[in-house]
Design a protein around this motif. Structure first.
Motif, PDB file in Angstrom:
ATOM      1  N   LYS A  64       0.841  -1.181  -0.009  1.00 49.88           N
ATOM      2  CA  LYS A  64       0.050   0.038   0.011  1.00 49.88           C
ATOM      3  C   LYS A  64       0.890   1.227   0.065  1.00 49.88           C
ATOM      4  O   LYS A  64       1.801   1.272   0.857  1.00 49.88           O
ATOM      5  CB  LYS A  64      -0.878   0.007   1.255  1.00 49.88           C
ATOM      6  N   THR A  65       0.521   2.115  -0.917  1.00 54.25           N
ATOM      7  CA  THR A  65       1.195   3.432  -1.024  1.00 54.25           C
ATOM      8  C   THR A  65       0.804   4.420   0.048  1.00 54.25           C
ATOM      9  O   THR A  65      -0.317   4.303   0.812  1.00 54.25           O
ATOM     10  CB  THR A  65       1.295   3.991  -2.405  1.00 54.25           C
ATOM     11  N   PHE A  66       1.568   5.374   0.209  1.00 50.76           N
ATOM     12  CA  PHE A  66       1.282   6.345   1.265  1.00 50.76           C
ATOM     13  C   PHE A  66       0.074   7.117   0.946  1.00 50.76           C
ATOM     14  O   PHE A  66      -0.108   7.542  -0.113  1.00 50.76           O
ATOM     15  CB  PHE A  66       2.665   7.366   1.569  1.00 50.76           C
ATOM     16  N   GLU A  67      -0.675   7.381   2.160  1.00 48.78           N
ATOM     17  CA  GLU A  67      -2.023   8.149   1.873  1.00 48.78           C
ATOM     18  C   GLU A  67      -1.891   9.211   3.098  1.00 48.78           C
ATOM     19  O   GLU A  67      -1.726   9.084   4.337  1.00 48.78           O
ATOM     20  CB  GLU A  67      -3.162   7.376   2.338  1.00 48.78           C
ATOM     21  N   LEU A  68      -2.067  10.630   2.639  1.00 46.81           N
ATOM     22  CA  LEU A  68      -1.942  11.743   3.646  1.00 46.81           C
ATOM     23  C   LEU A  68      -3.360  11.617   4.249  1.00 46.81           C
ATOM     24  O   LEU A  68      -4.621  11.721   3.976  1.00 46.81           O
ATOM     25  CB  LEU A  68      -1.923  12.990   2.635  1.00 46.81           C
ATOM     26  N   SER A  69      -3.067  11.626   5.760  1.00 50.84           N
ATOM     27  CA  SER A  69      -4.209  11.720   6.453  1.00 50.84           C
ATOM     28  C   SER A  69      -4.490  13.302   6.619  1.00 50.84           C
ATOM     29  O   SER A  69      -4.071  14.281   7.178  1.00 50.84           O
ATOM     30  CB  SER A  69      -3.661  11.516   8.021  1.00 50.84           C
ATOM     31  N   GLN A  70      -5.865  13.855   5.860  1.00 51.20           N
ATOM     32  CA  GLN A  70      -6.046  15.185   5.575  1.00 51.20           C
ATOM     33  C   GLN A  70      -7.498  15.520   5.921  1.00 51.20           C
ATOM     34  O   GLN A  70      -7.984  16.503   5.269  1.00 51.20           O
ATOM     35  CB  GLN A  70      -5.505  15.437   4.169  1.00 51.20           C
ATOM     36  N   ASN A  71      -8.245  14.737   6.648  1.00 46.59           N
ATOM     37  CA  ASN A  71      -9.765  15.061   6.987  1.00 46.59           C
ATOM     38  C   ASN A  71      -9.586  15.811   8.145  1.00 46.59           C
ATOM     39  O   ASN A  71     -10.002  15.667   9.350  1.00 46.59           O
ATOM     40  CB  ASN A  71     -10.465  13.736   7.143  1.00 46.59           C
ATOM     41  N   ALA A 155       6.754   7.702  -2.326  1.00 47.47           N
ATOM     42  CA  ALA A 155       5.562   6.929  -2.381  1.00 47.47           C
ATOM     43  C   ALA A 155       5.322   5.905  -1.389  1.00 47.47           C
ATOM     44  O   ALA A 155       4.176   5.577  -0.974  1.00 47.47           O
ATOM     45  CB  ALA A 155       5.619   6.400  -3.657  1.00 47.47           C
ATOM     46  N   LEU A 156       6.150   5.143  -0.888  1.00 48.15           N
ATOM     47  CA  LEU A 156       5.938   4.047   0.059  1.00 48.15           C
ATOM     48  C   LEU A 156       5.472   4.396   1.423  1.00 48.15           C
ATOM     49  O   LEU A 156       4.542   3.969   2.023  1.00 48.15           O
ATOM     50  CB  LEU A 156       7.167   3.175   0.076  1.00 48.15           C
ATOM     51  N   ARG A 157       6.298   5.592   1.905  1.00 47.72           N
ATOM     52  CA  ARG A 157       5.899   5.895   3.262  1.00 47.72           C
ATOM     53  C   ARG A 157       5.717   7.336   3.619  1.00 47.72           C
ATOM     54  O   ARG A 157       5.414   7.787   4.821  1.00 47.72           O
ATOM     55  CB  ARG A 157       7.140   5.415   4.310  1.00 47.72           C
ATOM     56  N   GLY A 158       5.713   8.240   2.718  1.00 50.58           N
ATOM     57  CA  GLY A 158       5.307   9.575   2.705  1.00 50.58           C
ATOM     58  C   GLY A 158       6.633  10.361   3.481  1.00 50.58           C
ATOM     59  O   GLY A 158       6.387  11.154   3.890  1.00 50.58           O
ATOM     60  N   LEU A 159       7.940   9.595   3.322  1.00 50.22           N
ATOM     61  CA  LEU A 159       9.112  10.189   4.001  1.00 50.22           C
ATOM     62  C   LEU A 159       9.578  11.400   3.043  1.00 50.22           C
ATOM     63  O   LEU A 159       9.615  11.506   1.813  1.00 50.22           O
ATOM     64  CB  LEU A 159      10.150   9.246   4.000  1.00 50.22           C
ATOM     65  N   THR A 160      10.116  12.730   3.736  1.00 56.37           N
ATOM     66  CA  THR A 160      10.406  13.723   3.102  1.00 56.37           C
ATOM     67  C   THR A 160      12.000  13.673   3.443  1.00 56.37           C
ATOM     68  O   THR A 160      12.437  13.310   4.619  1.00 56.37           O
ATOM     69  CB  THR A 160       9.946  15.177   3.320  1.00 56.37           C
ATOM     70  N   GLN A 161      12.903  14.100   2.505  1.00 55.46           N
ATOM     71  CA  GLN A 161      14.332  14.175   2.875  1.00 55.46           C
ATOM     72  C   GLN A 161      14.621  15.025   3.701  1.00 55.46           C
ATOM     73  O   GLN A 161      14.321  16.409   3.341  1.00 55.46           O
ATOM     74  CB  GLN A 161      15.117  14.063   1.359  1.00 55.46           C
ATOM     75  N   GLU A 162      15.747  15.032   4.518  1.00 59.52           N
ATOM     76  CA  GLU A 162      16.249  15.911   5.518  1.00 59.52           C
ATOM     77  C   GLU A 162      17.740  16.311   5.356  1.00 59.52           C
ATOM     78  O   GLU A 162      18.320  15.583   4.337  1.00 59.52           O
ATOM     79  CB  GLU A 162      15.901  15.857   7.016  1.00 59.52           C
ATOM     80  N   ILE A 163      18.634  16.487   6.373  1.00 59.73           N
ATOM     81  CA  ILE A 163      19.850  16.871   6.057  1.00 59.73           C
ATOM     82  C   ILE A 163      20.518  15.597   5.903  1.00 59.73           C
ATOM     83  O   ILE A 163      20.331  14.701   6.316  1.00 59.73           O
ATOM     84  CB  ILE A 163      20.340  17.633   7.321  1.00 59.73           C
ATOM     85  N   THR A 164      21.623  15.658   5.094  1.00 63.81           N
ATOM     86  CA  THR A 164      22.599  14.503   5.035  1.00 63.81           C
ATOM     87  C   THR A 164      23.488  14.656   6.005  1.00 63.81           C
ATOM     88  O   THR A 164      24.409  15.452   6.430  1.00 63.81           O
ATOM     89  CB  THR A 164      23.454  14.690   3.582  1.00 63.81           C
ATOM     90  N   SER A 165      23.834  13.172   6.534  1.00 63.71           N
ATOM     91  CA  SER A 165      24.562  13.088   7.645  1.00 63.71           C
ATOM     92  C   SER A 165      26.276  12.771   7.201  1.00 63.71           C
ATOM     93  O   SER A 165      26.240  11.639   6.344  1.00 63.71           O
ATOM     94  CB  SER A 165      24.192  11.883   8.662  1.00 63.71           C
ATOM     95  N   LYS A 166      26.929  13.589   7.376  1.00 65.35           N
ATOM     96  CA  LYS A 166      28.552  13.482   7.080  1.00 65.35           C
ATOM     97  C   LYS A 166      29.216  12.284   7.759  1.00 65.35           C
ATOM     98  O   LYS A 166      28.975  11.600   8.734  1.00 65.35           O
ATOM     99  CB  LYS A 166      29.308  14.537   7.195  1.00 65.35           C
ATOM    100  N   PRO A 167      30.214  11.424   7.075  1.00 67.29           N
ATOM    101  CA  PRO A 167      30.812  10.646   7.784  1.00 67.29           C
ATOM    102  C   PRO A 167      31.494  10.856   9.151  1.00 67.29           C
ATOM    103  O   PRO A 167      31.955  12.070   9.412  1.00 67.29           O
ATOM    104  CB  PRO A 167      32.035  10.397   6.869  1.00 67.29           C
ATOM    105  N   GLY A 168      31.102   9.994  10.129  1.00 66.00           N
ATOM    106  CA  GLY A 168      31.478  10.213  11.323  1.00 66.00           C
ATOM    107  C   GLY A 168      30.406  11.172  12.179  1.00 66.00           C
ATOM    108  O   GLY A 168      30.566  11.145  13.634  1.00 66.00           O
ATOM    109  N   GLN A 169      29.221  11.496  11.423  1.00 67.29           N
ATOM    110  CA  GLN A 169      28.391  12.530  12.270  1.00 67.29           C
ATOM    111  C   GLN A 169      27.459  11.582  13.104  1.00 67.29           C
ATOM    112  O   GLN A 169      27.148  12.210  14.244  1.00 67.29           O
ATOM    113  CB  GLN A 169      27.634  13.232  11.316  1.00 67.29           C
ATOM    114  N   ILE A 170      27.246  10.445  12.832  1.00 66.72           N
ATOM    115  CA  ILE A 170      26.576   9.469  13.899  1.00 66.72           C
ATOM    116  C   ILE A 170      27.223   8.685  14.367  1.00 66.72           C
ATOM    117  O   ILE A 170      26.909   8.334  15.444  1.00 66.72           O
ATOM    118  CB  ILE A 170      25.509   8.665  12.654  1.00 66.72           C
ATOM    119  N   HIS A 171      28.413   8.074  14.124  1.00 68.37           N
ATOM    120  CA  HIS A 171      28.895   7.152  14.833  1.00 68.37           C
ATOM    121  C   HIS A 171      30.491   7.273  14.225  1.00 68.37           C
ATOM    122  O   HIS A 171      30.854   7.660  12.997  1.00 68.37           O
ATOM    123  CB  HIS A 171      28.583   5.536  14.655  1.00 68.37           C
ATOM    124  N   ASP A 172      31.496   6.926  15.122  1.00 67.10           N
ATOM    125  CA  ASP A 172      32.757   6.945  14.743  1.00 67.10           C
ATOM    126  C   ASP A 172      33.045   5.861  13.607  1.00 67.10           C
ATOM    127  O   ASP A 172      34.229   5.935  13.039  1.00 67.10           O
ATOM    128  CB  ASP A 172      33.808   6.615  16.098  1.00 67.10           C
TER     129      ASP A 172
END
Length: 486
Positions: A64-71, A155-172
């Motif tokens: 099932k593709t993403f559906e906007l809850s908009q009511n 389409a699958l989850r309705g995700l929008t793109q945010e900031i890209t994490s650089k190498p080492g930003q999340i974990h060593d």
């Protein structure tokens, strides 16, 4: 200073010749303009589009593709509503985790069982923000093929793109940049506010004042693999239709890829936050935390309700994963700060950075800002140009710069003056300011398409892309700052 975006000469000539060769009809209203492209993004002209359909649902996908809850509710009366967190003092270092965990339970109830198809929740209503499906960011690669490279909903989850994490930003151990994708949900008072802002599909930022008790929570995912971020083992995993590359100019399209929940944000309209009226908190997934289910392993990173604007010590201290005991309006979980006594357990999550001067921030947020400072600058001027979020140039902050970007901002709809322009806030909601920006930017593009084609409702993506190349577009709002459309 803003730069002029590069335009493809071939597209400009094509548009000019097309315009000369057709008869221009009467000027169309905004609704008529949008109606001409509605079919590109939605099969129902009476609904806001669910996701960006430039990239079609991938071959072989049968779910099932993403559906906007908009009511959105047309009325809301919260005068007799009592929420379970309202008796917990979030400013108390011994109680803020109880506050956050109480809200987390409220957010996840039934939504986990329904796999976050929030329309199915029978206990309480949840809603999505409209006009996050498309920001009209296209490029033409060396083969002259059009590629959408924007942050619009997949389409699958309705995700929008945010900031890209650089190498080492999340974990060593992180050696590659990783994509970050997210989706947000609002409870009933939040949905009521979106209904006011988008009444008759005409956005009105003056209606952005969220009622007391509004709750928003955001699921934030990364495509970083577990071998580079070991503490993600066992986290919530989704298939998402995301880009094949983290470098915009090298993007060739989208692929279905596994993403893992790394961060969960909450935002609560709480008048006990005297000035802002908002409390913003962040959780990190921590596989070392006791629990059988993934949501039991969400660890509070901290909470913030104002900018600690008078505390300037350490604002230029980096790395900034330290506890600043001088802060009075931000609380951070010290157990997530790695030190000489920390365990070497690979399942243990640590934050590699916080916000500026040790202010509360999430693991995939920008270290030169903070949660509360960024959201306090969700605002647009009369030209729908966004307010700068912070100085992301890595230059040292002086006192004047710091107090400009980290000033006290009241909740509700306020006016902020910046560089000689007045900006109207959208009550700490980027989902409102971004949505209005996307809406107005799309109108700019449509006005470059010949009226005869618009009236005949024969507009295709190629027409939108060609027009976008000759349009002075609005800057794109990102958590990495305000970037020029490119």
């Amino acid at each position: 200073m803003k730069t002029q975006r590069t335009r493809a000469i071939c597209c400009s000539m094509l548009l000019l010749l097309t315009a000369i060769g057709c008869k221009e009809d009467q000027k169309l209203s905004d609704n008529q303009l949008l109606f001409a492209t509605q079919k590109l993004f939605s099969n129902d002209n009476d609904r806001f589009p669910d996701y960006n359909t430039f990239y079609k649902v991938p071959d072989g996908f049968s779910g099932k593709t993403f559906e906007l809850s908009q009511n959105y509710p047309k009325t809301y009366d919260g005068s007799n509503t009592k929420y379970p967190w309202q008796d917990i003092d979030f400013t108390d270092k011994n109680k803020y985790e109880d506050y956050m965990n109480t809200i987390l339970k409220y957010c996840l109830e039934e939504n986990v069982d329904n796999d976050f198809r929030v329309q199915k929740n029978t206990n309480r209503k949840w809603y999505h923000a409209p006009w996050m499906h498309n920001d009209d960011q296209y490029i033409i690669n060396t083969n002259q093929d059009s590629v959408y490279v924007g942050a619009g909903r997949e389409a699958l989850r309705g995700l929008t793109q945010e900031i890209t994490s650089k190498p080492g930003q999340i974990h060593d151990l992180q050696t590659h940049p990783s994509q970050t994708w997210a989706v947000s949900f609002y409870n009933e008072p939040g949905g009521y506010t979106f209904g006011k802002v988008w009444k008759e599909k005409t956005p009105n930022i003056d209606a952005s004042d969220f009622p007391e008790g509004t709750v928003c929570f955001k699921l934030i995912f990364t495509d970083a693999p577990v071998d580079e971020v070991p503490f993600l083992k066992g986290s919530l995993e989704w298939d998402a239709h995301i880009y094949d590359n983290t470098v915009k100019k090298d993007i060739k399209g989208k692929i279905v890829k596994k993403v893992r929940l790394i961060q969960l944000d909450i935002a609560v309209k709480d008048s006990r936050a005297k000035d802002t009226q908002w409390a913003l908190g962040t959780f990190i997934y921590n596989n070392a935390k006791k629990g059988e289910k993934w949501f039991e392993k969400l660890e509070p990173v901290g909470i913030g309700w104002d900018n600690d604007v008078d505390e300037l010590d350490d604002i230029n201290r980096f790395p900034n994963n330290f506890i600043n005991d001088k802060l009075k309006e931000n609380i951070v979980n010290a157990s997530l700060i790695k030190n000489d006594k920390s365990t070497n357990n690979p399942d243990q999550a640590y934050v590699t950075h916080l916000g500026i001067g040790g202010r509360m921030n999430g693991p995939v947020d920008n270290q030169r800002a903070s949660c509360i400072s960024c959201h306090s600058r969700a605002a647009l001027n009369s030209d729908y140009d966004a307010l700068d979020l912070a100085d992301f140039s890595n230059n040292a902050y002086n006192a004047t710069m710091f107090k400009e970007f980290f000033q006290k901002v009241k909740g509700g709809v306020q006016t902020i003056n910046y560089k000689g322009r007045a900006y109207k806030t959208s009550d700490f909601s980027f989902q409102i300011s971004m949505g209005i920006r996307n809406y107005q930017n799309h109108l700019r593009i449509l006005k470059q398409i010949p009226s005869s084609k618009l009236q005949a409702r024969k507009v295709q993506f190629d027409d939108v892309i060609t027009a976008s190349e000759t349009t002075d577009q609005l800057p794109v709002i990102t958590r990495g700052g305000v970037l020029e459309a490119e």
